[in-house]
Write an enzyme that holds these catalytic residues in place. Sequence first.
Site, PDB file in Angstrom:
ATOM      1  N   GLU A 283       0.821  -1.218   0.000  1.00 50.50           N
ATOM      2  CA  GLU A 283       0.000   0.000   0.000  1.00 50.50           C
ATOM      3  C   GLU A 283       0.850   1.261   0.000  1.00 50.50           C
ATOM      4  O   GLU A 283       0.406   2.309  -0.461  1.00 50.50           O
ATOM      5  CB  GLU A 283      -0.929   0.023   1.226  1.00 50.50           C
ATOM      6  CG  GLU A 283      -2.226  -0.712   0.965  1.00 50.50           C
ATOM      7  CD  GLU A 283      -3.300  -0.450   2.016  1.00 50.50           C
ATOM      8  OE1 GLU A 283      -4.335  -1.099   1.914  1.00 50.50           O
ATOM      9  OE2 GLU A 283      -3.100   0.375   2.925  1.00 50.50           O
TER      10      GLU A 283
ATOM     11  N   HIS B  21       8.518 -26.349  -1.690  1.00 53.49           N
ATOM     12  CA  HIS B  21       7.884 -27.463  -2.413  1.00 53.49           C
ATOM     13  C   HIS B  21       6.723 -26.977  -3.276  1.00 53.49           C
ATOM     14  O   HIS B  21       5.924 -27.787  -3.759  1.00 53.49           O
ATOM     15  CB  HIS B  21       7.436 -28.537  -1.415  1.00 53.49           C
ATOM     16  CG  HIS B  21       8.603 -29.134  -0.689  1.00 53.49           C
ATOM     17  ND1 HIS B  21       9.145 -30.362  -1.002  1.00 53.49           N
ATOM     18  CD2 HIS B  21       9.373 -28.632   0.317  1.00 53.49           C
ATOM     19  CE1 HIS B  21      10.183 -30.600  -0.214  1.00 53.49           C
ATOM     20  NE2 HIS B  21      10.341 -29.563   0.601  1.00 53.49           N
TER      21      HIS B  21
ATOM     22  N   LYS C  31     -14.212  -0.181  -3.711  1.00 55.87           N
ATOM     23  CA  LYS C  31     -15.294   0.176  -2.771  1.00 55.87           C
ATOM     24  C   LYS C  31     -16.390   0.927  -3.519  1.00 55.87           C
ATOM     25  O   LYS C  31     -17.576   0.674  -3.321  1.00 55.87           O
ATOM     26  CB  LYS C  31     -14.756   1.073  -1.653  1.00 55.87           C
ATOM     27  CG  LYS C  31     -13.832   0.375  -0.697  1.00 55.87           C
ATOM     28  CD  LYS C  31     -13.471   1.314   0.449  1.00 55.87           C
ATOM     29  CE  LYS C  31     -12.294   0.795   1.235  1.00 55.87           C
ATOM     30  NZ  LYS C  31     -11.740   1.782   2.142  1.00 55.87           N
TER      31      LYS C  31
HETATM   32  O1  PA5 Z   1      -3.364   0.925   5.950  1.00 54.33           O
HETATM   33  C1  PA5 Z   1      -4.496   1.321   5.756  1.00 54.33           C
HETATM   34  O2  PA5 Z   1      -4.794   2.522   5.847  1.00 54.33           O
HETATM   35  C2  PA5 Z   1      -5.606   0.366   5.438  1.00 54.33           C
HETATM   36  O3  PA5 Z   1      -5.156  -0.912   5.216  1.00 54.33           O
HETATM   37  C3  PA5 Z   1      -6.616   0.337   6.571  1.00 54.33           C
HETATM   38  O4  PA5 Z   1      -5.982  -0.084   7.755  1.00 54.33           O
HETATM   39  C4  PA5 Z   1      -7.786  -0.597   6.247  1.00 54.33           C
HETATM   40  O5  PA5 Z   1      -8.359  -0.239   5.032  1.00 54.33           O
HETATM   41  C5  PA5 Z   1      -8.826  -0.526   7.340  1.00 54.33           C
HETATM   42  O6  PA5 Z   1      -9.307   0.767   7.487  1.00 54.33           O
HETATM   43  P1  PA5 Z   1     -10.078   1.205   8.779  1.00 54.33           P
HETATM   44  O7  PA5 Z   1      -9.176   1.080   9.935  1.00 54.33           O
HETATM   45  O8  PA5 Z   1     -10.489   2.609   8.506  1.00 54.33           O
HETATM   46  O9  PA5 Z   1     -11.272   0.289   8.929  1.00 54.33           O
END
Ligand code: PA5
Length: 444
Positions: free
Chosen positions: A285, A306, A420
């Site tokens: 990310e 494996h 989303k």
């Molecule tokens: O690193 C990030 O920002 C995301 O992976 C969030 O942690 C994930 O989308 C969950 O979001 P939230 O904590 O708002 O539910």
Amino acid sequence: MNSIRLELGKAQQFLNAEAINSVQNRVHAAQQALEECTCPGNDFLGWMHLPSSITPEFLGEIKACAQVLRENCDTIVVAGIGGSYLGARAVIEALGNQFEWLTNDGKNPIILFAGNNIGEDYLYELCEYLKGRKFGVINISKSGTTTETALAFRLLKKQCEEQRGKDVARKVIVAVTDAKRGAARTTADKEGYTSFIIPDNVGGRFSVLTPVGLLPIACAGFDVDALVKGAQDMEAQCGSDDNIATQYAVVRNALYEAGKKIEILVNFQPKLHYMNEWWKQLYGESEGKDGKGIFPAAVDFTTDLHSMGQWIQEGERTIFETVISVENAKHTLLFPHDDENLDGLNFLEGKRVDEVNKMAELGTQLAHVDGGVPNMRLVMPELNEYYLGQLIYFFERACGVSGLLLDVNPFNQPGVEAYKKNMFALLGKPGYEAESEAIKARIN
Ligand code: PA5
């Protein structure tokens, strides 16, 4: 105190000095931009000096809340997705007994995870399992509106209230969320749940050292003081331009620029599987944007030798490996003698299983380097809270530097919104009418 170590030799041999220097020359600017909060995404740098800002009083609050849950629950469900669960799960699985939940003696609550998928069967089976159990819930969401987590939480809240009564449910449901915004905050305030705040300036994937990670880890019975101490010591190490986090960031970027587009994080301990998952999210990310980014992949060895071993040894030469190596196993298990020696393994008699594992690790490193795969090693003296704290901060710090060396904003994740938007349009969420019409026209 000892420290985790980074061995770079078997990666650097694939790079010439010029390739390393051209990246190295950008480190000072990256470090400075992080320290002086002048980089892109500078409103999400709260993780940088988070460890050193954690006070004993704050840890006391975490431990007190964990104690209430431990005393009142045989099972605790941690609801969260992405950065709101992976770090906690990584630490809990790295430290826990892998079979404890099957043979649970009641000393520690069973920690389960939900809200990280939308599998109907998963949720059904979880709800069935929880029937009759004294369970509690930690609802973790920074935005407080994430569908996967909210969906699971609605089911869990209802079941907890029905099974345990509203008053007990109020005591054993805890929220970890934003100070003001989001449905998780609204619900927590309305119901009077104990709640913890995720700081505004700490993004999800950098939040394991906030209550997001610390509370579930404390609930599982692990030492959050030692975890934080490890992170604090690593934070102190990472202040100068030359430290193991910047060294790792430099070498992985130099490899990327030399055409090695995929990094494979490797462990030789099944307990580290979720550490791999946490790392994948942190780097995926943070770096995968603007048409750039090392693809973070992960394997558990020797298991995956494996399955993926052939590809790694002889497939397209666009990969490099980073191995997390744990020097000392916690337990001792000696290979026994067998009079008949039908399996021909008496040559291993009296050796520790870990010695066999270490030879697999060394043999694999040599084979993969011979096969053209650069190899870095991160050596942890042992798997405990202190070194995990070091490892977490090391990876976070290196990720910040590495993203800036790559010239992306490591602290946003605009791409996560695309699915989303489509999902809400397809489900007819109020407010998505125009998108709904457009997407229906597209699929019809
Ligand atoms: O690193 C990030 O920002 C995301 O992976 C969030 O942690 C994930 O989308 C969950 O979001 P939230 O904590 O708002 O539910």
